[in-house]
Structure formats: structure tokens, C-alpha cells
Scaffold this active site. Structure first.
Site, PDB file in Angstrom:
ATOM      1  N   CYS A   1       0.795  -1.239  -0.001  1.00  0.00           N
ATOM      2  CA  CYS A   1       0.197  -0.052  -0.003  1.00  0.00           C
ATOM      3  C   CYS A   1       0.909   1.362  -0.043  1.00  0.00           C
ATOM      4  O   CYS A   1       0.707   2.321  -0.799  1.00  0.00           O
ATOM      5  CB  CYS A   1      -0.970  -0.044   1.209  1.00  0.00           C
ATOM      6  SG  CYS A   1      -2.206   1.225   1.288  1.00  0.00           S
ATOM      7  N   CYS A   2       1.665   1.273   0.817  1.00  0.00           N
ATOM      8  CA  CYS A   2       2.732   2.568   0.940  1.00  0.00           C
ATOM      9  C   CYS A   2       3.578   2.567  -0.485  1.00  0.00           C
ATOM     10  O   CYS A   2       3.621   3.711  -1.055  1.00  0.00           O
ATOM     11  CB  CYS A   2       3.910   2.131   2.157  1.00  0.00           C
ATOM     12  SG  CYS A   2       3.217   2.581   3.683  1.00  0.00           S
TER      13      CYS A   2
ATOM     14  N   CYS B   1      -1.099   8.297   7.681  1.00  0.00           N
ATOM     15  CA  CYS B   1      -2.412   7.996   7.292  1.00  0.00           C
ATOM     16  C   CYS B   1      -3.167   7.599   8.520  1.00  0.00           C
ATOM     17  O   CYS B   1      -2.851   6.849   9.179  1.00  0.00           O
ATOM     18  CB  CYS B   1      -2.518   7.021   6.128  1.00  0.00           C
ATOM     19  SG  CYS B   1      -1.654   7.464   4.650  1.00  0.00           S
TER      20      CYS B   1
ATOM     21  N   CYS C   1      -3.217   3.632   9.763  1.00  0.00           N
ATOM     22  CA  CYS C   1      -2.197   3.285  10.043  1.00  0.00           C
ATOM     23  C   CYS C   1      -1.668   4.265  11.186  1.00  0.00           C
ATOM     24  O   CYS C   1      -0.345   4.006  11.436  1.00  0.00           O
ATOM     25  CB  CYS C   1      -1.219   3.133   9.046  1.00  0.00           C
ATOM     26  SG  CYS C   1      -1.810   2.271   7.454  1.00  0.00           S
TER      27      CYS C   1
ATOM     28  N   CYS D   1       7.553   4.268   6.081  1.00  0.00           N
ATOM     29  CA  CYS D   1       6.479   4.046   4.979  1.00  0.00           C
ATOM     30  C   CYS D   1       7.223   3.627   3.569  1.00  0.00           C
ATOM     31  O   CYS D   1       6.957   2.995   2.621  1.00  0.00           O
ATOM     32  CB  CYS D   1       5.832   5.232   4.670  1.00  0.00           C
ATOM     33  SG  CYS D   1       6.958   6.593   4.401  1.00  0.00           S
TER      34      CYS D   1
HETATM   35  S1  SF4 Z   1       0.725   4.565   5.626  1.00  0.00           S
HETATM   36 FE1  SF4 Z   1      -1.047   2.912   5.535  1.00  0.00          FE
HETATM   37  S2  SF4 Z   1      -2.806   3.972   4.248  1.00  0.00           S
HETATM   38 FE2  SF4 Z   1      -0.903   5.112   4.112  1.00  0.00          FE
HETATM   39  S3  SF4 Z   1       0.100   4.456   2.076  1.00  0.00           S
HETATM   40 FE3  SF4 Z   1       1.134   3.431   4.073  1.00  0.00          FE
HETATM   41  S4  SF4 Z   1      -0.213   1.279   4.446  1.00  0.00           S
HETATM   42 FE4  SF4 Z   1      -1.548   2.832   2.692  1.00  0.00          FE
END
Ligand code: SF4
Length: 259
Positions: free
Chosen positions: A135-136, A220, A223, A246
Site C-alpha cells: 500500500c505504501c 494515514c 495506520c 513507509c
Molecule cells: S501509511 Fe497505511 S494507508 Fe498510508 S500508504 Fe502506507 S499502508 Fe497505505
């Protein structure tokens, strides 16, 4: 506020044509010489020496410090904001407050190719819970890499005492992005949490509203959680997992670039 694109690659009319610090030895010497220099001196050096230079900011808990220095040095320094689509509403409001308060003139919205909805269609719901690294990568690392294609160097608000992975961060280093070598600058590298708090008081900078509700480090929404008094401020990031970064400050091998 401007969007990524038109203003990204336009350097100052009086920007130098040649990148400084062309060898690793020159980079290492500069890093040693600038270690301990005032943050505004380091930032001013980067802005005047690196042909196409920007600053990245999450507009998080400590972001006001570096952004206030940007305003002091030149409010026309481009500031890249990674709009992941998962920010707290409070962070977006705080971003707008700081931009107006500090008079920042070139805040660039960097967005992932995939909307939150498209990511859910392709990878399933809540990828941040199942595979936060992926996701990051989609929402932070890849968009920043692409945005930095328009720049020769950038500064971050990374401080050595924020995390063990950041303890040896140099003031300036060379980083390879997309096959290009860029200069990465850390003007606040020697600042402590007390320095940041003192700077905020001295300049009457508004706090991020979530810091008043126990959030020590703010990313975010899915998280990020509050921390207990005295706890590591970053303990609320990806709490309950082994993930601590991240990926924006990690090298291609997922080890810290600073190691
Ligand atoms: S901090 Fe969490 S929601 Fe944001 S990009 Fe990374 S995994 Fe995704």
C-alpha cells in the site's frame, strides 16, 4: 495550492545550471562540514546550489518546523505533499492552515495513479491492513519517485533521534531514484524534539490538532493511532506490526539509506 505537473520542473530563472557535489567524496565532505550548521543555512545552501530543488512534507505533527524555515528562506521553494487519499481530515485542514499562515506559494499535490477505490478494486479492500508495504509503495513511494523526476534534489524533515533507522542520517547524501542520482538533504537532522517544540513556541506555530489528542506522529488514518504519555511518538505508526517506515526514507533493499 497547485497540482503536480506544470510547475514541477520549472527551476528558478537564476538557478545554477550544474549540480554541486559530483563525487561521493565531495558529498561526504559537504555532509561533514554542514553537520551542526543552522538549519536555515543548510536549506539556503540547497535552494541556491541544487538546480531544481524542492521540499517534501506530510504536514504532520512536526512539519511546521521545516515549513517555517522554507518560508524564511524563500516561500517559492516547491513543497511536495503526498496526498495518499487516506489522510485524516484534520491533516488536510492543518495543511491549508499552514500554507496560508506561512505564505507558502508552491505547494504541489502529488497523488497516486490509483484512486483509493481503484486500489480496492484491483487489490481488495484494506490493503493497508493486509500488506502495508504494498500500500505504501502504491500510495507514497512510487508517486514520490515519479514527482522527483522533475527535481535534482530535495529536503525532508527527518531527524536522527526520531527512530533507530534514522540515527546515522547525513545532512546530505546521494540517492538513486529511477536511475538518476539526486541529492537528499536533511536540514533538521540534529534537532531534538525539544528543539522542535521550542521553535514552535518561539514562532507561535499552530500545533497539528491531533497532537492535542495524543497522536505523536501522524500519517494515514488507517495506520496511525495515539500513543501513551512518554511512549515513543512513532509507536502509533503501524502499531502492532514490525513496520516502522513507509519506505520514503528506505533504500531499494528496504534497509535505511542512512545505514
Ligand atoms: S501509511 Fe497505511 S494507508 Fe498510508 S500508504 Fe502506507 S499502508 Fe497505505
Amino acid at each position: 495550492m497547485v497540482s503536480a505537473g506544470s510547475t514541477l520542473v520549472r527551476p528558478r530563472p537564476d538557478a545554477p545550471a550544474v549540480m554541486p557535489l559530483s563525487t561521493q567524496q565531495e558529498v561526504a565532505e559537504a555532509a561533514r562540514e554542514m553537520d551542526g550548521a543552522p538549519a536555515t543555512t543548510i536549506l539556503r545552501w540547497a535552494w541556491w546550489s541544487i538546480p531544481r530543488f524542492c521540499v517534501t512534507s506530510s504536514f504532520g505533527a512536526d512539519s511546521a518546523t521545516l515549513l517555517s524555515l522554507v518560508a524564511q528562506v524563500d516561500p517559492d521553494i516547491p513543497v511536495l505533499f503526498l496526498d495518499t487519499g487516506f489522510h485524516f481530515e484534520e491533516s488536510l485542514t492543518y495543511r491549508d492552515t499552514l500554507v496560508e499562515r506561512l505564505g507558502l506559494r508552491r505547494v504541489v499535490h502529488v497523488q497516486p495513479w490509483l484512486s483509493v477505490e481503484d486500489q480496492a478494486s484491483l487489490h481488495g479492500d484494506a490493503l493497508h491492513d493486509r500488506d502495508p508495504d504494498a500500500c505504501c509503495q502504491i500510495r507514497k513511494v512510487a508517486p514520490l519517485d515519479q514527482a522527483l523526476e522533475g527535481f535534482d534534489g530535495w529536503a525532508t524533515g527527518v531527524r536522527r533521534n526520531q527512530a533507530s533507522s534514522r540515527q546515522t542520517t547525513p545532512v546530505v547524501q546521494r540517492v538513486v531514484k529511477g536511475g538518476r542520482s539526486l541529492l537528499k538533504v536533511a536540514p533538521l537532522v540534529n534537532w531534538t524534539a525539544a528543539d522542535v517544540a521550542g521553535h514552535r513556541r518561539l514562532h507561535d506555530l499552530p500545533p497539528h490538532p491531533l497532537t492535542l489528542r495524543g497522536f505523536g506522529s501522524i500519517g494515514c488514518q488507517p495506520c496511525t493511532s495515539p500513543v501513551a504519555a512518554g511512549e515513543d511518538p512513532r509507536a502509533g505508526r503501524w502499531a502492532g506490526t514490525t513496520k516502522t517506515e513507509c519506505g520514503l526514507h528506505l533504500g531499494p533493499t528496504r534497509r535505511s539509506e542512512d545505514e
